[in-house]
Scaffold this motif. Structure first.
Motif, short mmCIF file in Angstrom:
data_model
loop_
_atom_site.label_atom_id
_atom_site.label_comp_id
_atom_site.label_asym_id
_atom_site.label_seq_id
_atom_site.Cartn_x
_atom_site.Cartn_y
_atom_site.Cartn_z
N HIS A 299 40.22 24.84 20.06
CA HIS A 299 39.46 25.76 20.90
C HIS A 299 38.54 25.01 21.85
CE1 HIS A 299 35.67 27.85 21.43
NE2 HIS A 299 35.15 27.24 20.42
N SER A 300 37.88 23.99 21.33
CA SER A 300 36.92 23.26 22.16
C SER A 300 37.62 22.48 23.27
CB SER A 300 36.11 22.32 21.28
OG SER A 300 35.31 21.50 22.07
N HIS A 301 38.71 21.81 22.94
CA HIS A 301 39.40 21.01 23.94
C HIS A 301 40.02 21.87 25.03
CE1 HIS A 301 38.36 17.47 22.01
NE2 HIS A 301 39.50 17.10 21.46
N ILE A 302 40.54 23.03 24.62
CA ILE A 302 41.15 23.89 25.64
C ILE A 302 40.07 24.49 26.54
CG2 ILE A 302 42.49 25.99 26.01
CD1 ILE A 302 44.18 25.24 23.70
N LEU A 303 38.97 24.84 25.92
CA LEU A 303 37.84 25.32 26.72
C LEU A 303 37.41 24.26 27.71
CD1 LEU A 303 35.17 27.54 26.29
CD2 LEU A 303 34.19 25.31 25.90
N LEU B 255 44.11 16.33 25.53
CA LEU B 255 45.34 17.12 25.37
C LEU B 255 46.15 16.61 24.19
CD1 LEU B 255 46.51 17.86 29.01
CD2 LEU B 255 45.31 19.34 27.44
N LEU B 256 46.21 15.30 24.03
CA LEU B 256 46.96 14.75 22.89
C LEU B 256 46.30 15.16 21.58
CD1 LEU B 256 47.95 11.15 24.01
CD2 LEU B 256 49.36 13.19 23.99
N GLU B 257 44.99 15.26 21.61
CA GLU B 257 44.30 15.64 20.37
C GLU B 257 44.57 17.09 20.00
OE1 GLU B 257 40.68 12.45 20.50
OE2 GLU B 257 40.20 14.55 20.15
N VAL B 258 44.81 17.93 20.99
CA VAL B 258 45.19 19.30 20.67
C VAL B 258 46.49 19.28 19.89
CG1 VAL B 258 45.97 21.49 21.66
CG2 VAL B 258 44.02 20.33 22.64
N LYS B 259 47.41 18.45 20.36
CA LYS B 259 48.71 18.33 19.69
C LYS B 259 48.51 17.79 18.28
CE LYS B 259 53.21 16.69 21.20
NZ LYS B 259 53.79 15.69 22.10
N GLN B 260 47.65 16.79 18.17
CA GLN B 260 47.38 16.19 16.86
C GLN B 260 46.79 17.23 15.90
OE1 GLN B 260 44.06 13.49 16.80
NE2 GLN B 260 45.11 12.08 15.42
N CYS C 162 25.08 24.29 18.20
CA CYS C 162 26.06 24.32 19.28
C CYS C 162 26.98 25.51 19.09
CB CYS C 162 26.88 23.04 19.28
SG CYS C 162 28.10 23.05 20.60
N GLY C 163 27.14 26.28 20.15
CA GLY C 163 28.01 27.45 20.04
C GLY C 163 29.46 27.05 19.91
N ILE C 164 29.84 25.95 20.56
CA ILE C 164 31.27 25.63 20.58
C ILE C 164 31.68 24.89 19.33
CG2 ILE C 164 33.06 24.45 21.86
CD1 ILE C 164 31.28 24.93 24.34
N CYS C 165 30.92 23.83 18.97
CA CYS C 165 31.33 23.15 17.73
C CYS C 165 30.37 23.53 16.62
CB CYS C 165 31.45 21.66 17.91
SG CYS C 165 30.25 20.91 18.99
N ASN C 166 30.45 24.74 16.14
CA ASN C 166 29.49 25.14 15.10
C ASN C 166 29.99 24.80 13.71
OD1 ASN C 166 31.09 27.55 14.33
ND2 ASN C 166 30.56 28.09 16.42
#
Ligand code: SF4
Ligand code: SF4
Lengths: 432, 125
Positions: free
Chosen positions: A130-134, A289-294, A89-93
């Motif tokens: 990075h993945s969540h914002i993408l 979004l909450l996980e980005v904060k976490q 996977c390119g995103i979660c490598n």
């Protein structure tokens, strides 16, 4: 549980007052989307039965992009596989290479230095940001807000820059090594990471108001694509998809790996923010979004707590390879990728290359829930509902056999059956 | 959508976030443009700066190489070919994935990561 049953039950729950309509077959059309379609980012085939605008039956066909990665892996040594695993996977490598590392370390009883554990955690969390914002950008795009997409992807650049500086590359980072990590974070880089975290803390407020307060996004997502807690559990949803349905499931919390046992990570559900769980698309946005904060908090904590010391179990790669050549047994790696739980199974038999390597990417679990999610929804909502599980088709594809015109997917049992048949045929031929 | 509208309005007065590389306005032919840059007729819009430790094209120093084959062993992409006669290796750029594992493993530092990243070419050699 039979997924069809869940769907039927779900449908009955959802539309208690129009059970007759469902039976009117003459009005329903079948709509086939894919395998390659401009609206799909990756190949998958949908077969939807629609009545007017309403989806009444959902079917989809996986396995349109088989790449044979595991087969290639059984012809390479573990160090080479690390880079191959990244390309699942390119995103979660990071998560795939870490998961493979954990599996091999399990077999070889390799102890990873404490600092390396923290570094792994930092890289994994950067990747989650990075993945969540993408994903937020993709979701906005599916909803038709392309300006929001460009805005989120602009914000994402920062974390990519940080990852490039820490690892040497933006996407395929090549940072993991069996028994540790390849590069340390030095004193000069720490301020840069901290600055990026501050940037995201600031940007987070904006993302929050764009995604969570906007009435249009709300009206498109609240109540759309509902996955009940019951269905989520029955269909084995993982990651943010499961958590958005109120299932408190997170490998970081349930079975901590890397440095997560030192950190207090709790599975986030929409209850923490909204006070109730609906399991709709909006809830999935909230959870991510909450996980980005976490993640920001986890990285800050890691930078504070990180001990000094070695970052590798064995610095000399030839020595490490020699050690790995002699190991025998099987190991499992489990970890929480941005999309959910990843599992790698590795079997080594005292040879250079593994005897077997099996990957289970989280999207595999998150596809079945599409059934109940899409039932009764409008065709126009299909893209955002599908995107709300953050699917990654190419990572999911495993074994495919092309048989004339029809494709069959072989599961373990079928493979075993085939293997038994082949043995029997050989036996017959040899006259035993 | 108020928040986003505010953001978009602000953006009207800001510089675009995207770094226009290689030129401000898309040239008719990128290859032609790069040729012109080589001849000194056009100016390249500088790329985003590359950080320390970037893993770019691998530079191979044939003189230093002792033919130990370690790089062949670790390379995930089989980018090295062993030359029997010379007891050296040949590096195939087109196969390389720039993981720099060979750089880490080479005992005599015959392989180094460079910062070069503009590698697309029509010529396969
Ligand atoms: S950088 Fe990686 S892929 Fe490229 S030659 Fe070296 S080991 Fe092989
Ligand atoms: S590892 Fe270095 S010395 Fe050994 S063969 Fe490769 S380039 Fe030559």
């Amino acid at each position: 549980m039979n997924p069809d049953k869940v769907i039927e039950k779900k449908d009955r729950e959802r539309k208690p007052d129009e059970p007759v309509k469902k039976k009117r077959k003459s009005n329903s059309y079948s709509l086939s989307i894919g395998p390659i379609h401009p609206a799909l980012k990756e190949p998958i085939r949908f077969d939807l039965q629609i009545e007017g605008e309403k989806v009444v039956k959902v079917d989809f066909e996986l396995s349109q992009v088989h790449r044979g990665i595991e087969w290639i892996g059984t012809r390479r040594n573990p160090v080479q596989i690390l880079y191959l695993a990244e390309r699942i996977c390119g995103i979660c490598n990071i998560c795939h290479s870490t998961c493979f590392c954990i599996a091999v370390e399990n077999i070889a009883n390799i102890e990873v230095p404490a600092r390396a554990h923290y570094l792994r955690t930092i890289h994994a969390e950067l990747e989650r940001i990075h993945s969540h914002i993408l994903w937020a950008g993709v979701a906005a795009h599916e909803l038709g807000f392309d300006s929001v997409m460009h805005y989120t992807w602009k914000i994402r650049e920062k974390v990519l820059d940080v990852m490039e500086a820490l690892t040497g590359n933006r996407i395929t980072k090549g940072i993991m090594m069996i028994g540790g990590v390849r590069r340390d974070i030095n004193e000069k880089q720490v301020p840069m990471v901290k600055e990026a975290l501050e940037y995201y803390k600031k940007g987070f407020g904006k993302l929050e108001s764009i995604f969570l307060k906007d009435p249009v996004i709300k009206s498109r997502t609240v109540g759309t694509g509902i996955l009940s807690r019951h269905d989520g559990l029955a269909l084995c949803a993982v990651g943010p998809t499961a958590r958005a349905s109120g299932i408190k499931k997170d490998v970081r919390q349930d079975e901590p790996y890397a440095a997560y046992s030192d950190l207090d990570v709790k599975a986030i559900t929409p209850k923490d923010f909204l006070g109730e769980v609906k399991g709709d698309v909006f809830d999935r946005i909230v959870v991510r979004l909450l996980e980005v904060k976490q993640s920001i908090e986890i990285i800050e904590e890691c930078l504070k707590q990180m001990p000094k010391g070695k970052i590798l179990h064995e610095e000399k790669i030839p020595k490490l390879l020699a050690e790995l050549r002699n190991i025998e047994g099987d190991g499992i790696g489990r970890l929480e990728a941005p999309r959910g739980e990843v599992i790698h199974y590795v079997k080594m038999v005292g040879k250079e290359a593994p005897y077997s390597w099996k990957v289970r990417a989280p999207t595999y679990n998150n596809l079945l829930p599409w059934g109940p999610m899409l039932m009764g929804e409008q065709v126009a909502d299909v893209p955002i509902i599908a995107a709300s599980t953050d699917p990654c088709m190419s990572c999911t594809n495993r074994a495919v056999v092309a048989d004339g015109n029809s494709e069959k997917i072989l599961d373990n049992e079928a493979m075993r059956r085939l293997s038994v048949e082949k043995t029997n045929a050989l036996k017959r031929r040899l006259g035993r | 959508m108020f928040e986003m509208a505010k953001e978009l309005f602000k953006q009207l007065f800001k510089k675009p976030f995207t770094n226009m590389f290689p030129a401000k306005h898309a040239p008719k032919s990128t290859v032609g443009f790069l040729k012109k840059v080589e001849e000194g007729k056009a100016k390249l819009n500088e790329p985003v700066p590359i950080p320390e430790g970037f893993r770019g094209k691998i530079a191979y120093d044939k003189e230093k190489c002792i033919g130990c084959k370690l790089c062949i062993k670790v390379c995930p992409a089989n980018a090295f070919e062993y030359l029997e006669k010379e007891r050296k290796v040949k590096y195939h750029l087109s196969r390389c994935t720039f993981c720099a594992q060979c750089v880490d493993v080479c005992p005599v530092n015959a392989l180094v990561s460079t910062k070069e990243f503009l590698l697309s070419d029509y010529n396969k050699k």
